[in-house]
Design an enzyme around this catalytic site. Structure first.
Site, PDB file in Angstrom:
ATOM      1  N   GLY A 100      11.911  18.622  -6.864  1.00 19.14           N
ATOM      2  CA  GLY A 100      13.054  17.960  -7.519  1.00 19.14           C
ATOM      3  C   GLY A 100      14.052  17.517  -6.462  1.00 19.14           C
ATOM      4  N   ALA A 101      13.506  17.069  -5.317  1.00 18.61           N
ATOM      5  CA  ALA A 101      14.336  16.782  -4.129  1.00 18.61           C
ATOM      6  C   ALA A 101      15.387  15.702  -4.371  1.00 18.61           C
ATOM      7  CB  ALA A 101      13.431  16.371  -2.964  1.00 18.61           C
ATOM      8  N   THR A 137      14.708  25.969 -12.870  1.00 17.49           N
ATOM      9  CA  THR A 137      14.667  25.060 -14.031  1.00 17.49           C
ATOM     10  C   THR A 137      14.997  25.831 -15.307  1.00 17.49           C
ATOM     11  OG1 THR A 137      12.914  23.847 -12.914  1.00 17.49           O
ATOM     12  CG2 THR A 137      13.169  23.443 -15.275  1.00 17.49           C
ATOM     13  N   ARG A 190      20.234  16.433  -8.695  1.00 19.92           N
ATOM     14  CA  ARG A 190      21.547  16.983  -8.296  1.00 19.92           C
ATOM     15  C   ARG A 190      21.375  18.308  -7.562  1.00 19.92           C
ATOM     16  NH1 ARG A 190      22.825  14.345 -13.299  1.00 19.92           N
ATOM     17  NH2 ARG A 190      21.506  15.889 -14.297  1.00 19.92           N
ATOM     18  N   MET A 191      20.577  19.215  -8.145  1.00 12.16           N
ATOM     19  CA  MET A 191      20.380  20.514  -7.501  1.00 12.16           C
ATOM     20  C   MET A 191      19.500  20.375  -6.261  1.00 12.16           C
ATOM     21  SD  MET A 191      22.129  22.947  -8.591  1.00 12.16           S
ATOM     22  CE  MET A 191      21.267  24.067  -7.505  1.00 12.16           C
ATOM     23  N   LYS A 230      23.490  17.116 -18.852  1.00 14.65           N
ATOM     24  CA  LYS A 230      22.628  18.276 -19.104  1.00 14.65           C
ATOM     25  C   LYS A 230      21.843  18.064 -20.402  1.00 14.65           C
ATOM     26  CE  LYS A 230      22.539  23.299 -19.199  1.00 14.65           C
ATOM     27  NZ  LYS A 230      21.384  23.343 -18.286  1.00 14.65           N
ATOM     28  N   HIS A 265      29.218  22.166 -19.954  1.00 13.20           N
ATOM     29  CA  HIS A 265      28.483  21.568 -18.830  1.00 13.20           C
ATOM     30  C   HIS A 265      28.708  20.058 -18.802  1.00 13.20           C
ATOM     31  CE1 HIS A 265      26.140  25.345 -18.652  1.00 13.20           C
ATOM     32  NE2 HIS A 265      25.866  24.987 -17.404  1.00 13.20           N
TER      33      HIS A 265
HETATM   34  P1  NAD Z   1      18.405  16.464 -12.219  1.00  4.27           P
HETATM   35  O1  NAD Z   1      17.907  15.693 -13.385  1.00  4.27           O
HETATM   36  O2  NAD Z   1      19.519  15.905 -11.397  1.00  4.27           O
HETATM   37  O3  NAD Z   1      17.189  16.813 -11.205  1.00  4.27           O
HETATM   38  C1  NAD Z   1      15.901  17.153 -11.600  1.00  4.27           C
HETATM   39  C2  NAD Z   1      14.965  16.392 -10.681  1.00  4.27           C
HETATM   40  O4  NAD Z   1      13.632  16.854 -10.884  1.00  4.27           O
HETATM   41  C3  NAD Z   1      14.984  14.881 -10.964  1.00  4.27           C
HETATM   42  O5  NAD Z   1      15.247  14.175  -9.768  1.00  4.27           O
HETATM   43  C4  NAD Z   1      13.583  14.623 -11.492  1.00  4.27           C
HETATM   44  O6  NAD Z   1      13.100  13.335 -11.157  1.00  4.27           O
HETATM   45  C5  NAD Z   1      12.798  15.725 -10.772  1.00  4.27           C
HETATM   46  N1  NAD Z   1      11.480  15.966 -11.373  1.00  4.27           N
HETATM   47  C6  NAD Z   1      11.114  15.905 -12.680  1.00  4.27           C
HETATM   48  N2  NAD Z   1       9.795  16.146 -12.810  1.00  4.27           N
HETATM   49  C7  NAD Z   1       9.331  16.391 -11.554  1.00  4.27           C
HETATM   50  C8  NAD Z   1       8.051  16.696 -11.018  1.00  4.27           C
HETATM   51  N3  NAD Z   1       6.970  16.785 -11.815  1.00  4.27           N
HETATM   52  N4  NAD Z   1       7.928  16.886  -9.681  1.00  4.27           N
HETATM   53  C9  NAD Z   1       8.995  16.782  -8.873  1.00  4.27           C
HETATM   54  N5  NAD Z   1      10.244  16.449  -9.318  1.00  4.27           N
HETATM   55  C10 NAD Z   1      10.400  16.270 -10.641  1.00  4.27           C
HETATM   56  O7  NAD Z   1      18.817  17.888 -12.803  1.00  4.27           O
HETATM   57  P2  NAD Z   1      19.616  19.057 -12.056  1.00  4.27           P
HETATM   58  O8  NAD Z   1      21.037  19.039 -12.497  1.00  4.27           O
HETATM   59  O9  NAD Z   1      19.304  19.048 -10.597  1.00  4.27           O
HETATM   60  O10 NAD Z   1      18.940  20.337 -12.729  1.00  4.27           O
HETATM   61  C11 NAD Z   1      17.541  20.575 -12.635  1.00  4.27           C
HETATM   62  C12 NAD Z   1      17.192  21.802 -13.446  1.00  4.27           C
HETATM   63  O11 NAD Z   1      17.852  22.946 -12.889  1.00  4.27           O
HETATM   64  C13 NAD Z   1      17.660  21.741 -14.916  1.00  4.27           C
HETATM   65  O12 NAD Z   1      16.711  22.422 -15.712  1.00  4.27           O
HETATM   66  C14 NAD Z   1      18.982  22.485 -14.885  1.00  4.27           C
HETATM   67  O13 NAD Z   1      19.362  23.002 -16.144  1.00  4.27           O
HETATM   68  C15 NAD Z   1      18.643  23.577 -13.905  1.00  4.27           C
HETATM   69  N6  NAD Z   1      19.786  24.200 -13.247  1.00  4.27           N
HETATM   70  C16 NAD Z   1      19.644  25.535 -12.964  1.00  4.27           C
HETATM   71  C17 NAD Z   1      20.638  26.187 -12.282  1.00  4.27           C
HETATM   72  C18 NAD Z   1      20.414  27.632 -11.886  1.00  4.27           C
HETATM   73  O14 NAD Z   1      21.336  28.253 -11.318  1.00  4.27           O
HETATM   74  N7  NAD Z   1      19.237  28.178 -12.145  1.00  4.27           N
HETATM   75  C19 NAD Z   1      21.804  25.512 -11.878  1.00  4.27           C
HETATM   76  C20 NAD Z   1      21.919  24.152 -12.174  1.00  4.27           C
HETATM   77  C21 NAD Z   1      20.891  23.504 -12.857  1.00  4.27           C
END
Ligand code: NAD
Length: 261
Positions: free
Chosen positions: A8-9, A92, A12-13, A152, A148
């Site tokens: 998920g490079a 995730t 946002r995270m 989200k 959030h």
């Molecule tokens: P985001 O949508 O900005 O990023 C997710 C990324 O994953 C996207 O760029 C997407 O294209 C990519 N992705 C999707 N399918 C993929 C695959 N098969 N292979 C590789 N990349 C893929 O979302 P975000 O805000 O970065 O959050 C990501 C997840 O992390 C969400 O589920 C969010 O709820 C969770 N999250 C968890 C925490 C924690 O502390 N555990 C904190 C923040 C967010």
């Protein structure tokens, strides 16, 4: 040096985690993975490192993968980690029972740490919520409110459910036994002993959670405010560092801090 692959490079995270890995002296990037067609695919994120759409080659080079993607990507990410013999931190959220079963299965052959929230403060908050729910009888209604950013997709947040599980544990039950559906004008009076949830979405809020224990004439409120997503990235990298020296098995953030529940 611990080699970390970021799944998920382009997210946002993912971006915050890449910065954290690059900033820490004892970690280095093993690669970045994105879904096919994402604009970041092909971009250079380090010396000789190009973001690719396949987790397998990155898993072979990494000690630990950090996965902040989407539930639909989980099976493929776990398979890559197992094939590459890499540990995996899963951040995730929105995971269902099938995802949890897949994590249990993978944890038989590799170290897996799954956490709906990787912030230190939330890990400690869950402990406090469990203690409070244990100490206070079911005359104290438990409501969990979360806010959030508007992008989200899952609700209630994974963290709200994690805190709900802690509260239910304190009451000697599972969350699915106590969870109350969202209150509406037709819900009627509140179910005694249940745990309610309310989700707010808007703006750029990184994540706020409040657990309200409402008694007769008094209220206890326990909460956490994430001021930026860097705290999650810092916690995820700390988890990866710790996980890299663990045996195969399933772990939680609380294990890193030696917390018992
Ligand atoms: P985001 O949508 O900005 O990023 C997710 C990324 O994953 C996207 O760029 C997407 O294209 C990519 N992705 C999707 N399918 C993929 C695959 N098969 N292979 C590789 N990349 C893929 O979302 P975000 O805000 O970065 O959050 C990501 C997840 O992390 C969400 O589920 C969010 O709820 C969770 N999250 C968890 C925490 C924690 O502390 N555990 C904190 C923040 C967010």
């Amino acid at each position: 040096m611990i080699k970390i692959g970021v799944l998920g490079a382009g997210g946002r995270m993912g971006q915050a985690i890449i910065s954290e890995v690059q900033a820490e002296p004892d970690t280095r990037l093993a690669g970045g993975v994105e879904r096919p067609g994402h604009p970041i695919c092909g971009s250079v994120i380090g010396e000789g490192l190009v973001v690719c759409a396949n987790a397998a080659p990155v898993a072979h080079k990494a000690d630990v993968l950090i996965d902040f993607t989407s539930p639909s990507a989980l099976d493929e990410n776990l398979r890559a980690a197992m094939d590459g013999k890499a540990a995996i931190v899963i951040g995730t959220t929105g995971l269902g029972p099938d995802n949890q079963a897949a994590i249990d299965k993978a944890a038989r052959s590799i170290p897996v740490l799954q956490a709906a929230n990787t912030a230190l403060g939330v890990t400690l908050l869950a402990e406090l919520v469990e203690q409070a729910a244990r100490a206070l009888d079911t005359g104290w209604d438990i409501e969990i409110v979360e806010l959030h950013h508007k992008h989200k997709v899952d609700a209630p947040s994974g963290t709200a459910l994690y805190l709900g599980e802690a509260a239910a544990r304190g009451r000697g039950k599972r969350l699915d036994e106590l969870m109350i559906p969202p209150h509406t004008s037709t819900s009627g009076a509140r179910r005694a002993g249940g745990i309610g949830f309310a989700s707010l979405r808007g703006g750029s809020a990184a994540g706020e959670h409040k657990v309200i224990l409402a008694g007769e004439g008094e209220r206890l409120e326990l909460g956490h405010v994430a001021e930026s997503r860097e705290i999650f990235a810092r916690g995820a990298v700390k988890a990866a560092r710790w996980l890299s020296s663990q045996k195969p098995g399933r772990y939680r953030m609380a294990d890193i801090f030696g917390l018992k529940s």
